[in-house]
Design a protein around this motif. Structure first.
Motif, PDB file in Angstrom:
ATOM      1  N   GLY A  14     -21.389   5.150  -6.827  1.00 42.81           N
ATOM      2  CA  GLY A  14     -21.829   6.487  -7.214  1.00 42.81           C
ATOM      3  C   GLY A  14     -21.160   7.524  -6.320  1.00 42.81           C
ATOM      4  O   GLY A  14     -20.229   7.202  -5.573  1.00 42.81           O
ATOM      5  N   ASP A  38     -20.332  -2.552  -7.556  1.00 44.41           N
ATOM      6  CA  ASP A  38     -21.456  -1.909  -8.249  1.00 44.41           C
ATOM      7  C   ASP A  38     -22.143  -2.890  -9.190  1.00 44.41           C
ATOM      8  O   ASP A  38     -21.492  -3.734  -9.805  1.00 44.41           O
ATOM      9  CB  ASP A  38     -20.983  -0.688  -9.049  1.00 44.41           C
ATOM     10  CG  ASP A  38     -22.112   0.313  -9.272  1.00 44.41           C
ATOM     11  OD1 ASP A  38     -22.116   1.360  -8.589  1.00 44.41           O
ATOM     12  OD2 ASP A  38     -23.012   0.043 -10.109  1.00 44.41           O
ATOM     13  N   PHE A  44     -19.448   5.584 -10.953  1.00 43.45           N
ATOM     14  CA  PHE A  44     -19.882   6.997 -10.877  1.00 43.45           C
ATOM     15  C   PHE A  44     -21.387   7.190 -10.775  1.00 43.45           C
ATOM     16  O   PHE A  44     -21.844   8.320 -10.679  1.00 43.45           O
ATOM     17  CB  PHE A  44     -19.307   7.849 -12.033  1.00 43.45           C
ATOM     18  CG  PHE A  44     -17.830   7.691 -12.226  1.00 43.45           C
ATOM     19  CD1 PHE A  44     -16.982   7.700 -11.118  1.00 43.45           C
ATOM     20  CD2 PHE A  44     -17.269   7.511 -13.479  1.00 43.45           C
ATOM     21  CE1 PHE A  44     -15.610   7.526 -11.264  1.00 43.45           C
ATOM     22  CE2 PHE A  44     -15.906   7.338 -13.637  1.00 43.45           C
ATOM     23  CZ  PHE A  44     -15.077   7.341 -12.529  1.00 43.45           C
ATOM     24  N   GLY A  45     -22.171   6.133 -10.784  1.00 42.15           N
ATOM     25  CA  GLY A  45     -23.602   6.244 -10.492  1.00 42.15           C
ATOM     26  C   GLY A  45     -24.279   7.389 -11.217  1.00 42.15           C
ATOM     27  O   GLY A  45     -24.187   7.516 -12.441  1.00 42.15           O
ATOM     28  N   LEU A  46     -24.953   8.240 -10.451  1.00 47.68           N
ATOM     29  CA  LEU A  46     -25.745   9.316 -11.063  1.00 47.68           C
ATOM     30  C   LEU A  46     -24.880  10.409 -11.694  1.00 47.68           C
ATOM     31  O   LEU A  46     -25.386  11.198 -12.480  1.00 47.68           O
ATOM     32  CB  LEU A  46     -26.690   9.948 -10.030  1.00 47.68           C
ATOM     33  CG  LEU A  46     -27.945   9.143  -9.695  1.00 47.68           C
ATOM     34  CD1 LEU A  46     -28.823   9.903  -8.699  1.00 47.68           C
ATOM     35  CD2 LEU A  46     -28.759   8.807 -10.945  1.00 47.68           C
ATOM     36  N   ARG A  48     -22.596   9.750 -13.784  1.00 52.84           N
ATOM     37  CA  ARG A  48     -22.574   9.267 -15.177  1.00 52.84           C
ATOM     38  C   ARG A  48     -23.984   9.169 -15.764  1.00 52.84           C
ATOM     39  O   ARG A  48     -24.220   9.574 -16.891  1.00 52.84           O
ATOM     40  CB  ARG A  48     -21.887   7.889 -15.225  1.00 52.84           C
ATOM     41  CG  ARG A  48     -21.853   7.275 -16.635  1.00 52.84           C
ATOM     42  CD  ARG A  48     -21.067   5.970 -16.626  1.00 52.84           C
ATOM     43  NE  ARG A  48     -21.315   5.203 -17.832  1.00 52.84           N
ATOM     44  CZ  ARG A  48     -20.541   5.188 -18.914  1.00 52.84           C
ATOM     45  NH1 ARG A  48     -19.436   5.893 -18.927  1.00 52.84           N
ATOM     46  NH2 ARG A  48     -20.852   4.459 -19.964  1.00 52.84           N
ATOM     47  N   LYS A  59     -19.891  17.115 -13.837  1.00 57.66           N
ATOM     48  CA  LYS A  59     -19.197  15.822 -13.932  1.00 57.66           C
ATOM     49  C   LYS A  59     -17.700  15.973 -13.678  1.00 57.66           C
ATOM     50  O   LYS A  59     -16.959  14.978 -13.694  1.00 57.66           O
ATOM     51  CB  LYS A  59     -19.408  15.217 -15.328  1.00 57.66           C
ATOM     52  CG  LYS A  59     -20.864  14.831 -15.582  1.00 57.66           C
ATOM     53  CD  LYS A  59     -21.057  14.398 -17.025  1.00 57.66           C
ATOM     54  CE  LYS A  59     -22.511  14.136 -17.335  1.00 57.66           C
ATOM     55  NZ  LYS A  59     -22.915  12.754 -17.124  1.00 57.66           N
ATOM     56  N   GLY A 104     -28.206   4.350  -3.142  1.00 58.17           N
ATOM     57  CA  GLY A 104     -29.093   5.341  -3.759  1.00 58.17           C
ATOM     58  C   GLY A 104     -30.568   5.048  -3.546  1.00 58.17           C
ATOM     59  O   GLY A 104     -30.962   4.390  -2.577  1.00 58.17           O
ATOM     60  N   HIS A 134     -27.650   4.743 -19.893  1.00 58.48           N
ATOM     61  CA  HIS A 134     -27.662   3.673 -18.883  1.00 58.48           C
ATOM     62  C   HIS A 134     -28.108   2.399 -19.594  1.00 58.48           C
ATOM     63  O   HIS A 134     -29.147   2.395 -20.269  1.00 58.48           O
ATOM     64  CB  HIS A 134     -28.648   4.058 -17.776  1.00 58.48           C
ATOM     65  CG  HIS A 134     -28.634   3.144 -16.593  1.00 58.48           C
ATOM     66  ND1 HIS A 134     -28.877   1.784 -16.693  1.00 58.48           N
ATOM     67  CD2 HIS A 134     -28.413   3.381 -15.286  1.00 58.48           C
ATOM     68  CE1 HIS A 134     -28.813   1.244 -15.496  1.00 58.48           C
ATOM     69  NE2 HIS A 134     -28.528   2.187 -14.623  1.00 58.48           N
TER      70      HIS A 134
END
Ligand code: NAP
Length: 439
Positions: A14, A38, A44-46, A48, A59, A104, A134
């Motif tokens: 992320g 990951d 890109f975690g949060l 995305r 973004k 995170g 997600h």
């Protein structure tokens, strides 16, 4: 690789992990090779899966920075690899000179009120993950058949959720919102969203740009309740004054003109969620000048946007009170550990506060400690004879997603998006993501 080169694993791709990777890549006097690990097949975690789809500007960091880091020849991506299941901290500790955890805050804060777990009461994580495609959340269902939804908490996530519930298909269909969410929201009957803040507006957790945007939401009235602006004392902090000014303007703007409305109700705490087989209402207490007022808001949908909590990582110490991994400037403090070389960055380091950009400075501090330790000879160097992560995964988890595999997913999403004049059409099921990765 020369003796001075460093091998660093970063767990979590992320913003926190990617900013850390960027800082490491920018070093001139040491060459750092990075493996970015990951749990998801996508990076890109949060950025995305957290940033609201109607905020595409948030973004841009992907195109401007993160994509370059990911494609860098000294960075390898290992997606679909779960710490604790596929690999352990010990595996990484043995293979890398340093490990940075950027995992995170993967747990929810509980309200501790009756009815919290009734069907129709959901955490922000569920709803945000669902509308952002997600894969863990795509099969959830939200009852959007009632006219009213209630959001508990008034942070930036609460504002995101309120907008997504009310913006309507005309505004959402041009975004990268997940198709299943767009379809459900297109059929939604929700006309009113109440956002509850348990304290006064001077303590509202949302940021100024986010609340200022509420003045211009197309087709949505915004109302403010529970605030005596004249009775509020002069605020010493300028950004609180700015917030109050915006709220006053919203309170004074004409209302009743639009089909939908968002109500920002202050001084109102949730007491219990009522209902039998599912949520039927939310009991609240509002503090007024003359005392306390009990109320029940009729609703079938309650969304708890009350913040996140970090989760413990097996093999590392954990601060149960702060829900972070104990650290000093990013160096993990572990009285029981034999070796150094373990670091944290992002929400697991400092708690779930701050915007995406906050992670840049946070990661710089962590990377600075790591490089200082390397220079001082404090890192226990990984043994060269140990097989690398790739070899280990070949035995345990052959379907990890490498950068090229992710690029196939990315390309498919962007191509489908271009056809529909959207930034991307997200692939949101585990199966489809993994199929596309290996296609
Ligand atoms: P947050 O900012 O911590 O807000 C949590 C809200 O929940 C607060 O209003 C808090 O009220 C309330 N709350 C907590 N416990 C409660 C309880 N028991 N009963 C009633 N209310 C309760 O969390 P968030 O909105 O999840 O955001 C997390 C982080 O992500 C924040 O730093 C945020 O800025 C960031 N973020 C940024 C953006 C953006 O930049 N657009 C978008 C989304 C998220 P109290 O203040 O009274 O405790």
């Amino acid at each position: 690789m020369s003796a001075n080169d460093l091998r660093v694993a970063i767990v979590g791709a992320g913003p926190a992990g990617l900013y850390a990777a960027g800082h490491l890549l920018h070093q001139h006097d040491v060459t750092v090779n990075i493996d970015l690990i990951d749990r998801l097949p996508t990076p890109f975690g949060l950025v995305r899966a957290g940033v609201a789809p109607d905020h595409p500007e948030k973004k841009l960091v992907i195109d401007r920075l993160f994509d370059f880091y990911l494609d860098h020849p000294r960075v390898r991506f290992f997606g679909n690899v779960e710490l604790g299941t596929d690999i352990t901290h010990e595996d990484l500790d043995a293979r890398y000179d340093a490990v940075i955890y950027a995992v995170g805050a993967s747990d929810d804060v509980s309200l501790g009120i009756p009815g919290e777990d009734l069907p129709g009461s959901h955490s922000a994580r569920d709803f945000v993950g669902w509308y952002n495609g997600h894969p863990d959340f795509r099969d959830l269902r939200f009852d959007l058949s009632g006219k009213r939804a209630v959001i508990i908490g008034n942070g930036n996530v609460a504002l995101d959720v309120a907008r997504i519930l009310t913006l309507g298909p005309r505004n959402l269909s041009q975004t990268e919102i997940a198709d299943h969410a767009l379809a459900a929201l297109t059929r939604s009957a929700i006309e009113e969203v109440i956002i509850l803040g348990r304290r006064g507006p001077e303590h509202a957790a949302f940021n100024n740009p986010e609340i200022e945007e509420f003045a211009d939401l197309e087709g949505i009235d915004v109302e403010v309740e529970g605030v005596d602006f004249d009775g509020l004392s002069e605020q010493p902090v300028w950004n609180v004054r700015r917030k109050l000014k915006t709220l006053k303007q919203l309170a004074e703007a004409p209302s009743g003109l639009q089909e939908k409305r968002i109500i920002l109700r202050f001084m109102t705490a949730p007491v219990a969620i009522s209902g039998g087989a599912k949520v039927a209402g939310l009991k609240t207490i509002t503090k007024t000048a003359s005392g306390e007022q009990a109320n029940t808001i009729e609703t079938g949908l309650v969304l708890r946007c009350v913040g996140y909590r970090g989760a413990a990582v097996l093999g590392l110490p954990f601060d149960d009170a702060r829900c972070t991994i104990p650290n000093e400037h990013g160096r993990v403090i572990d009285p029981n550990a034999a070796s150094s070389g373990v670091y944290v960055t992002g929400w697991i380091k400092r708690g779930p506060k701050g915007v995406i950009g906050t992670n840049k400075k946070c990661a710089l501090e962590t990377v600075h400690c790591l490089l200082e330790d390397a220079k001082a000879g404090r890192l226990e160097r990984s043994a060269p004879e140990i097989e690398g992560l790739e070899a280990l995964l070949k035995q345990r988890k052959s379907d990890w997603v490498a950068t090229d595999d992710w690029r196939r997913i990315d390309m498919a999403e962007r191509t489908n998006g271009a056809d529909q004049e959207r930034p991307r059409v997200k692939i949101s099921s585990w199966n489809e993501l993994l199929q596309m990765a290996t296609s």
